[in-house]
Design an enzyme around this catalytic site. Structure first.
Site, short mmCIF file in Angstrom:
data_model
loop_
_atom_site.label_atom_id
_atom_site.label_comp_id
_atom_site.label_asym_id
_atom_site.label_seq_id
_atom_site.Cartn_x
_atom_site.Cartn_y
_atom_site.Cartn_z
N GLU A 140 47.02 40.59 75.24
CA GLU A 140 48.11 40.94 74.32
C GLU A 140 47.58 41.92 73.30
OE1 GLU A 140 50.29 37.65 72.67
OE2 GLU A 140 50.65 38.72 70.77
N GLU B 112 52.45 43.69 63.26
CA GLU B 112 53.05 42.40 62.95
C GLU B 112 53.05 42.24 61.43
OE1 GLU B 112 52.37 38.88 65.90
OE2 GLU B 112 50.43 39.80 65.50
#
Length: 364
Positions: free
Chosen positions: A123, A128
């Protein structure tokens, strides 16, 4: 002093400028996966007011209805566009609201391999924002079998202070080469974070296989690990905006680019804010995923035989969920593992699948 030169890049491979009047379904699909990681939203498909293209931007909106239900949207390029290596650019305006978890990120297509799954598929989190837990800051991280929540080694990543009280537009960039993953913001040439293990293995560098793009606005969960400001979700809600997403090939001179002389070019470059541990889950760290179990052969089918390639083709159609589920091809029991890609464009089919599945199982 003169500004630093831009990050070099090769030819444009794929892009969405969001200049139309609706989401381009040849490029994106709605991923209506159930809530993960303690999140409180339900991802819903088109027609529910959580995703739209308007004024040259993609808008993903989280809102709370009068009955208290929280809905949002997650879009993915799975089955539309996968790639290996390159430079990704996304111009994004992300909300800075307590408890909200906007993200622009990537997952390896090996997620769909029953013997791989997450985090072994790899990932890459380009952007974020963990609510307001770290102030106005954006974090960039990588997850793999060696570095993730609940693995032997800590999560790898770095954060950047946005230095603004209100959401503003920023360009996040990812450099992905066979030897390095590095994250940048705006015109900066010094990476927010650079990941380049000295000894690359399948466990710590699974980033040699195709990945796909994801954009979503989550509500609550282990990332922010703070109470949600639900007042921000009352109509019209809170929105994550994307102005464009572009994927470029690596330029000529890959070796020079992969190892170019950045200031502070070390495994953990100097950040623009103190390097604190990234947010950890509210609960104790998840244990490492169990080793893959041998798959039992699927039961005989009475109809047309479906080979693996055809299964993937069927997966692009929302109505194929029942067919895939009956074959047991994507059956996984990891409700709390983030990033499951459900090929459901139909809210009704999604809800029926959720009701039918056991508490700890997710059928993709």
């Amino acid at each position: 002093s003169s500004p630093p030169p831009p990050l070099p890049k090769g030819p444009l491979l794929w892009s969405d400028e969001f200049d139309g009047s609706s989401i381009d379904e040849s490029k994106w699909m709605h991923d209506n996966s159930p809530p993960e990681n303690g999140e409180e939203q339900d991802y819903v498909g088109p027609g529910r007011g959580t995703s739209r293209v308007a004024d040259g931007s993609l808008a993903l909106t989280a809102r709370r209805s009068a009955d208290g239900a929280v809905t949002s949207a997650r879009l993915t390029t799975l089955w539309r566009f996968n790639f290996t290596y390159g430079i990704v650019e996304a111009r994004v305006r992300a909300p800075l609201v307590a408890g909200l978890w906007p993200a622009f990120w990537m997952l390896g297509t090996d997620l769909l391999d029953p013997n791989m799954g997450w985090p072994a598929c790899g990932e890459i989190d380009v952007m974020e924002i963990f609510g307001t837990r770290r102030g106005a800051a954006s974090c960039s991280t990588v997850h793999n079998s060696r570095h993730s929540w609940g693995t032997l080694d800590p999560l790898e990543g770095g954060c950047f202070a946005l230095e603004e009280p209100e959401p503003a537009w920023h360009v996040w960039r990812l450099l992905w080469t066979p030897r390095r993953i590095a994250f940048f913001i705006d015109d900066g040439r010094t990476p927010i974070y650079s990941y380049s293990p000295a000894q690359r293995t399948a466990a710590n560098f699974p980033y040699t296989r195709p990945q796909y793009l994801i954009a979503n606005l989550a509500v609550g969960g282990d990332g922010p690990s703070q109470p949600v400001d639900f007042s921000a979700l009352d109509p019209p809600g809170t929105t994550l905006f994307l102005d464009y997403v572009r994927v470029y090939a690596l330029p000529d001179g890959l070796d020079e680019l992969a190892e170019m002389s950045w200031p502070n070019d070390v495994e953990r470059p100097t950040l623009s804010m103190p390097s604190q541990p990234l947010p950890s889950p509210l609960q104790p760290l998840l244990p490492p995923p169990p080793p893959p179990q041998p798959l039992s052969p699927p039961p005989p089918t009475t109809g047309l035989a479906v080979d693996p390639a055809s299964r993937l083709a069927l997966g692009a159609v929302g109505g194929a969920v029942a067919a895939l589920g009956s074959l047991g091809y994507f059956a996984r029991c990891r409700r709390r593992m983030r990033g499951y890609a459900r090929a459901v464009d139909s809210d009704a089919a999604h809800e029926a699948a959720r009701v039918a599945e056991p508490e700890e199982c997710v059928y993709d």
